[in-house]
Design a protein around this motif. Sequence first.
Motif: not given
Lengths: 68, 198
Positions: B46-47, B185-186, B189, B192-194
């Motif tokens: 995931g990077n 990757c997106k 997530q 989901r966000l920081p």
Amino acid sequence: MPSKRYAKANRTRCVSCGACVRECPRGAVEIWRGCFARIDPAVCVGCGRCREACPADCIELLQREAAS
Amino acid sequence: MKPKHWYDYFWIWTVAYFALGFFNILFAWLGMVDFLVPLLFAVFGGNKWFCNRLCGRGQLLTVLPRKFGVSRRKPAPRWLSSPWFRYAFLAFFLTMFGNILYQSYRVFGGAASLREVVKLFWTFRLPWGWAYTAGTVPDWVAQFAFGFYSLMLASTLIGLIAMALYRPRTWCSFCPMGTMTQAICKLKQRGRLPEDTN
Ligand code: SF4
Ligand code: SF4
Ligand code: SF4
């Protein structure tokens, strides 16, 4: 004394290439889970090198709010 | 920044790749590493560590302007990094890759015979016969090598032109591998966000 300016990347337009990470002399940038660049305003000194390197031209330098 | 990690020298790999393929086209297969490793990092990690640390092409585009000043360092037109262009370019590249697979399959099945040419920008045929001795490997293996080398050559040349005209890593804003890995990757997530907005 914190710098007058700090950098911020546009999450929508960032392509998460990491060019900014390489350029930053302070190690202020991370690529958040491969999605976009995040710049820690507490570490950033507003030098603008990341902005000059960004191929998507999506980093802006913002004025810090005057500390109250 | 100056190189400071062992992996900052992978740009040599990119140069070596084209040199090796010049003498023996079968080395073109090694380019599959640049195709698969970024996807593995994106799917399982995931990077974008490949783009962010390892990619030789991204490094070459950084190193050349630093050493030789061969970039105007001007912002590229916005549409180059816009989603529609990035996805259209990705679609184009995947189609071209699919075509390489199809041509290799035709050679494998005997429906077509091996053509020892490298095509520049999908148009100009460069005779490349010296880089392959017929019969060394099954014909389809060689056909794939010729096709894949052409694809790598075209994308690297586009990258170098973009580097010269705009910012050093302009290519990376629409590189199909970059687009694909960021999309994965997106997706992982899924919105989901920081917690902060930095
Ligand atoms: S402005 Fe300078 S210190 Fe701040 S993130 Fe960009 S390169 Fe790093
Ligand atoms: S250089 Fe620009 S596009 Fe690349 S990761 Fe940094 S902010 Fe995103
Ligand atoms: S965007 Fe493409 S060329 Fe740039 S670092 Fe990633 S894989 Fe390499």
